[in-house]
Write an enzyme that holds these catalytic residues in place. Sequence first.
Site, PDB file in Angstrom:
ATOM      1  N   CYS A  71       0.767  -1.157   0.010  1.00 24.15           N
ATOM      2  CA  CYS A  71      -0.013   0.192   0.034  1.00 24.15           C
ATOM      3  C   CYS A  71       0.921   1.293   0.115  1.00 24.15           C
ATOM      4  CB  CYS A  71      -0.805   0.165   1.307  1.00 24.15           C
ATOM      5  SG  CYS A  71      -1.905   1.447   1.235  1.00 24.15           S
ATOM      6  N   GLY A  72       1.013   1.787  -1.139  1.00 32.49           N
ATOM      7  CA  GLY A  72       1.724   2.846  -1.142  1.00 32.49           C
ATOM      8  C   GLY A  72       1.655   3.950  -0.367  1.00 32.49           C
ATOM      9  N   ASN A  73       0.385   4.615  -0.468  1.00 29.05           N
ATOM     10  CA  ASN A  73       0.034   5.761   0.293  1.00 29.05           C
ATOM     11  C   ASN A  73       0.494   5.432   1.856  1.00 29.05           C
ATOM     12  OD1 ASN A  73      -0.777   7.555  -1.466  1.00 29.05           O
ATOM     13  ND2 ASN A  73      -2.493   6.579  -1.718  1.00 29.05           N
ATOM     14  N   HIS A 163      -3.085  -4.453 -10.641  1.00 28.33           N
ATOM     15  CA  HIS A 163      -3.650  -2.972 -11.062  1.00 28.33           C
ATOM     16  C   HIS A 163      -4.258  -3.296 -12.362  1.00 28.33           C
ATOM     17  CE1 HIS A 163      -2.679  -0.573  -7.627  1.00 28.33           C
ATOM     18  NE2 HIS A 163      -1.636  -1.445  -7.716  1.00 28.33           N
ATOM     19  N   GLU A 212     -10.614   0.284  -5.793  1.00 27.65           N
ATOM     20  CA  GLU A 212      -9.587  -0.407  -5.312  1.00 27.65           C
ATOM     21  C   GLU A 212     -10.310  -1.684  -4.677  1.00 27.65           C
ATOM     22  OE1 GLU A 212      -6.683   0.547  -1.954  1.00 27.65           O
ATOM     23  OE2 GLU A 212      -6.693   2.721  -2.841  1.00 27.65           O
ATOM     24  N   ARG A 213      -9.529  -2.724  -4.990  1.00 24.17           N
ATOM     25  CA  ARG A 213      -9.681  -4.128  -4.449  1.00 24.17           C
ATOM     26  C   ARG A 213      -9.859  -3.926  -2.981  1.00 24.17           C
ATOM     27  NH1 ARG A 213      -4.912  -8.721  -4.909  1.00 24.17           N
ATOM     28  NH2 ARG A 213      -3.998  -7.078  -3.571  1.00 24.17           N
ATOM     29  N   GLY A 222      -1.634   4.707  -4.091  1.00 22.09           N
ATOM     30  CA  GLY A 222      -0.005   4.892  -4.307  1.00 22.09           C
ATOM     31  C   GLY A 222       0.280   3.905  -5.410  1.00 22.09           C
ATOM     32  N   THR A 223       0.074   2.832  -4.913  1.00 20.86           N
ATOM     33  CA  THR A 223       0.687   1.626  -6.091  1.00 20.86           C
ATOM     34  C   THR A 223      -0.138   1.687  -7.119  1.00 20.86           C
ATOM     35  OG1 THR A 223      -1.071  -0.063  -4.967  1.00 20.86           O
ATOM     36  CG2 THR A 223       1.117  -0.146  -4.311  1.00 20.86           C
ATOM     37  N   GLY A 224      -1.377   2.232  -7.202  1.00 19.45           N
ATOM     38  CA  GLY A 224      -2.116   2.476  -8.664  1.00 19.45           C
ATOM     39  C   GLY A 224      -1.451   3.588  -9.245  1.00 19.45           C
TER      40      GLY A 224
END
Length: 277
Positions: A71-73, A163, A212-213, A222-224
């Site tokens: 999870c980027g964020n 993604h 999001e899933r 973030g990953t997105g």
Amino acid sequence: MEFSKWHGLGNDFILVNGSKETISNYQQLATQLCNRHFGVGADGLVIVSPGDSADFNMRIFNSDGSEADMCGNATRCVARYVYENGMTDKTTITLSTLAGIITPELLFRDAVLETVKVDMGEPRLTRKKIPMTGNPDEQVINIPITVNNSVYNVTAVSMGNPHCIIFVDDVESINLTVIGPLLETHSFFPRKTNVEFVQVIDRNTVRMRVWERGAGITQACGTGACATLVASVLNGHTERQAVIKLDGGDLYVEWGADNHLSMSGPAVEVFRGKFLL
Ligand SMILES: N[C@H](CCC[C@H](N)C(=O)O)C(=O)O
């Protein structure tokens, strides 16, 4: 149970210190805490504990209770959380996740935190690594998928989590609430997928909205954002650095010559509390 409530551009998380709290059922706790009516309310629950192979270990649970690889964020929020709570004096911090080691760096200007820059690692592009059904060694760039009698041209990228990126002329016209869950749970994605709709603004700017899933529509992903930049480059739409304009604000992403994605953005602590249930 003590917690701290954080967000990265409105993608919000409940952070719990795993070395102070005893948790028996993570999935149940995540659904309880993330419920916006009967709990604290958040897109996800993040458990932070001392690391073995890294400075810290972080486990991420979506609001539906499912565990996410990455999870980027949340990595930006965890970096500030451990630094500002005296759990480390390092400003470049390694975090062990199910997707591997992720390295956020706190960047200060005149002793004031300016932004958090995260080395998000390398993108995974083959069906095997997304994961996606079909030829395991094949990349998925602009491949048609029919859903709800409409054809969507999909580019698939993993940042440790899957993604599905679709380029459109106007993201505001997309009914994300309807099409998001249909793509999230499509049979082509055996572990489901995050879904991003992207409108190219110029060669260094895109607008992105995300389903999001395990969490539904969020203000930012973030990953997105990293997966979106990779897909934009692979489809010839942008340069290797761009502003990703999300509902909750802007993320700055670069796909470096070392094949690593770098993502920069804010992390904000909103409140702290004690969960009584
Ligand atoms: N829902 C995602 C996890 C959170 C990712 C997102 N919040 C981010 O900032 O990267 C998944 O199940 O893969």
